[in-house]
Design a protein around this motif. Structure first.
Motif, PDB file in Angstrom:
ATOM      1  N   HIS A   1      -5.661   2.791   0.158  1.00 31.89           N
ATOM      2  CA  HIS A   1      -5.468   2.993  -1.281  1.00 31.89           C
ATOM      3  C   HIS A   1      -5.133   1.642  -1.911  1.00 31.89           C
ATOM      4  CE1 HIS A   1      -5.102   7.403  -0.824  1.00 31.89           C
ATOM      5  NE2 HIS A   1      -4.565   7.080   0.333  1.00 31.89           N
ATOM      6  N   GLU A   2      -5.847   1.297  -2.962  1.00 29.00           N
ATOM      7  CA  GLU A   2      -5.540   0.081  -3.703  1.00 29.00           C
ATOM      8  C   GLU A   2      -4.590   0.450  -4.833  1.00 29.00           C
ATOM      9  OE1 GLU A   2      -8.282  -2.394  -6.499  1.00 29.00           O
ATOM     10  OE2 GLU A   2      -8.751  -2.925  -4.415  1.00 29.00           O
ATOM     11  N   ILE A   3      -3.393  -0.082  -4.788  1.00 27.51           N
ATOM     12  CA  ILE A   3      -2.386   0.214  -5.812  1.00 27.51           C
ATOM     13  C   ILE A   3      -2.622  -0.681  -7.026  1.00 27.51           C
ATOM     14  CG2 ILE A   3       0.078   0.338  -6.327  1.00 27.51           C
ATOM     15  CD1 ILE A   3      -1.015   2.385  -4.181  1.00 27.51           C
ATOM     16  N   TYR A   4      -2.786  -1.977  -6.783  1.00 26.02           N
ATOM     17  CA  TYR A   4      -3.218  -2.882  -7.847  1.00 26.02           C
ATOM     18  C   TYR A   4      -3.896  -4.078  -7.205  1.00 26.02           C
ATOM     19  CZ  TYR A   4       0.857  -5.967  -7.048  1.00 26.02           C
ATOM     20  OH  TYR A   4       1.794  -6.802  -6.492  1.00 26.02           O
ATOM     21  N   LYS A   5      -4.766  -4.712  -7.969  1.00 25.77           N
ATOM     22  CA  LYS A   5      -5.438  -5.920  -7.501  1.00 25.77           C
ATOM     23  C   LYS A   5      -5.733  -6.776  -8.715  1.00 25.77           C
ATOM     24  CE  LYS A   5      -9.248  -7.655  -4.760  1.00 25.77           C
ATOM     25  NZ  LYS A   5     -10.341  -7.326  -3.849  1.00 25.77           N
ATOM     26  N   LYS A   6      -5.005  -7.870  -8.819  1.00 28.20           N
ATOM     27  CA  LYS A   6      -5.222  -8.788  -9.939  1.00 28.20           C
ATOM     28  C   LYS A   6      -6.329  -9.773  -9.587  1.00 28.20           C
ATOM     29  CE  LYS A   6      -0.544  -8.191 -11.538  1.00 28.20           C
ATOM     30  NZ  LYS A   6       0.782  -8.722 -11.672  1.00 28.20           N
ATOM     31  N   ASP A   7      -6.339 -10.226  -8.338  1.00 31.28           N
ATOM     32  CA  ASP A   7      -7.394 -11.074  -7.786  1.00 31.28           C
ATOM     33  C   ASP A   7      -7.243 -11.027  -6.273  1.00 31.28           C
ATOM     34  OD1 ASP A   7      -5.315 -12.951  -7.096  1.00 31.28           O
ATOM     35  OD2 ASP A   7      -5.471 -13.826  -9.092  1.00 31.28           O
ATOM     36  N   LYS A   8      -7.986 -11.878  -5.547  1.00 32.15           N
ATOM     37  CA  LYS A   8      -7.926 -11.762  -4.085  1.00 32.15           C
ATOM     38  C   LYS A   8      -6.621 -12.278  -3.485  1.00 32.15           C
ATOM     39  CE  LYS A   8     -10.523 -15.947  -2.976  1.00 32.15           C
ATOM     40  NZ  LYS A   8     -11.683 -16.469  -2.266  1.00 32.15           N
ATOM     41  N   TYR A   9      -5.744 -12.866  -4.299  1.00 32.90           N
ATOM     42  CA  TYR A   9      -4.463 -13.361  -3.805  1.00 32.90           C
ATOM     43  C   TYR A   9      -3.268 -12.559  -4.308  1.00 32.90           C
ATOM     44  CZ  TYR A   9      -7.347 -17.341  -2.569  1.00 32.90           C
ATOM     45  OH  TYR A   9      -8.335 -18.133  -2.055  1.00 32.90           O
ATOM     46  N   ASN A  10      -3.477 -11.602  -5.179  1.00 30.74           N
ATOM     47  CA  ASN A  10      -2.373 -10.819  -5.740  1.00 30.74           C
ATOM     48  C   ASN A  10      -2.770  -9.351  -5.746  1.00 30.74           C
ATOM     49  OD1 ASN A  10      -0.387 -12.932  -6.780  1.00 30.74           O
ATOM     50  ND2 ASN A  10      -2.337 -13.633  -7.591  1.00 30.74           N
ATOM     51  N   MET A  11      -2.315  -8.615  -4.715  1.00 26.22           N
ATOM     52  CA  MET A  11      -2.684  -7.210  -4.611  1.00 26.22           C
ATOM     53  C   MET A  11      -1.670  -6.445  -3.775  1.00 26.22           C
ATOM     54  SD  MET A  11      -5.853  -7.297  -1.920  1.00 26.22           S
ATOM     55  CE  MET A  11      -6.611  -8.787  -2.496  1.00 26.22           C
ATOM     56  N   LEU A  12      -1.738  -5.133  -3.888  1.00 29.68           N
ATOM     57  CA  LEU A  12      -0.891  -4.240  -3.115  1.00 29.68           C
ATOM     58  C   LEU A  12      -1.765  -3.078  -2.658  1.00 29.68           C
ATOM     59  CD1 LEU A  12       2.108  -3.553  -2.291  1.00 29.68           C
ATOM     60  CD2 LEU A  12       2.180  -2.172  -4.338  1.00 29.68           C
ATOM     61  N   THR A  13      -1.800  -2.856  -1.347  1.00 30.99           N
ATOM     62  CA  THR A  13      -2.584  -1.745  -0.804  1.00 30.99           C
ATOM     63  C   THR A  13      -1.711  -0.919   0.134  1.00 30.99           C
ATOM     64  OG1 THR A  13      -3.383  -3.009   1.105  1.00 30.99           O
ATOM     65  CG2 THR A  13      -4.769  -3.036  -0.883  1.00 30.99           C
ATOM     66  N   VAL A  14      -2.118   0.337   0.319  1.00 28.37           N
ATOM     67  CA  VAL A  14      -1.436   1.224   1.264  1.00 28.37           C
ATOM     68  C   VAL A  14      -2.497   1.803   2.186  1.00 28.37           C
ATOM     69  CG1 VAL A  14      -0.041   3.307   1.561  1.00 28.37           C
ATOM     70  CG2 VAL A  14       0.337   1.854  -0.421  1.00 28.37           C
ATOM     71  N   GLU A  15      -2.255   1.679   3.493  1.00 28.43           N
ATOM     72  CA  GLU A  15      -3.131   2.296   4.486  1.00 28.43           C
ATOM     73  C   GLU A  15      -2.401   3.495   5.062  1.00 28.43           C
ATOM     74  OE1 GLU A  15      -4.496  -0.301   7.612  1.00 28.43           O
ATOM     75  OE2 GLU A  15      -5.002  -1.842   6.156  1.00 28.43           O
ATOM     76  N   VAL A  16      -3.080   4.621   5.117  1.00 28.58           N
ATOM     77  CA  VAL A  16      -2.509   5.823   5.712  1.00 28.58           C
ATOM     78  C   VAL A  16      -3.111   5.955   7.108  1.00 28.58           C
ATOM     79  CG1 VAL A  16      -2.217   8.312   5.500  1.00 28.58           C
ATOM     80  CG2 VAL A  16      -2.289   6.892   3.441  1.00 28.58           C
ATOM     81  N   GLN A  17      -2.244   5.849   8.115  1.00 24.30           N
ATOM     82  CA  GLN A  17      -2.664   5.951   9.511  1.00 24.30           C
ATOM     83  C   GLN A  17      -1.919   7.126  10.125  1.00 24.30           C
ATOM     84  OE1 GLN A  17      -2.087   2.161  11.447  1.00 24.30           O
ATOM     85  NE2 GLN A  17      -3.385   1.088  10.007  1.00 24.30           N
ATOM     86  N   GLY A  18      -2.496   8.304  10.003  1.00 27.92           N
ATOM     87  CA  GLY A  18      -1.805   9.508  10.461  1.00 27.92           C
ATOM     88  C   GLY A  18      -0.595   9.747   9.581  1.00 27.92           C
ATOM     89  N   LYS A  19       0.596   9.762  10.190  1.00 28.53           N
ATOM     90  CA  LYS A  19       1.836   9.947   9.424  1.00 28.53           C
ATOM     91  C   LYS A  19       2.432   8.620   8.969  1.00 28.53           C
ATOM     92  CE  LYS A  19       3.179  14.278  11.587  1.00 28.53           C
ATOM     93  NZ  LYS A  19       4.213  14.993  12.322  1.00 28.53           N
TER      94      LYS A  19
END
Length: 77
Positions: free
Chosen positions: A5-23
């Protein structure tokens, strides 16, 4: 297969993502200032506790609408 899940992405150096791996939830925060930080959580409440502290009103650089949209995106993961 992991869901990302991409939470925010301002450019390739400023971003926040969440990976869901099972629990497990893996939050990757990339910034020009600090590089990549990785946080692993075993529950959504644990992740949201981190998010509420990380995106505190007093420390957040940006407006309240931006802050609320980041928190809402994290809640929806």
């Amino acid at each position: 297969m992991f869901k990302k899940h991409e939470i925010y992405k301002k450019d390739k150096y400023n971003m926040l993502t969440v990976e869901v791996q099972g629990k497990t939830l893996i939050v990757r925060e990339i910034s020009e200032e600090w590089g990549e930080e990785c946080h692993t959580f075993v529950s959504r409440p644990q992740m949201m506790h981190w998010a509420e502290n990380r995106f505190r009103v007093s420390d957040f650089e940006g407006n309240e609408q931006e802050r609320q949209s980041i928190l809402a995106a994290l809640r929806s993961v």
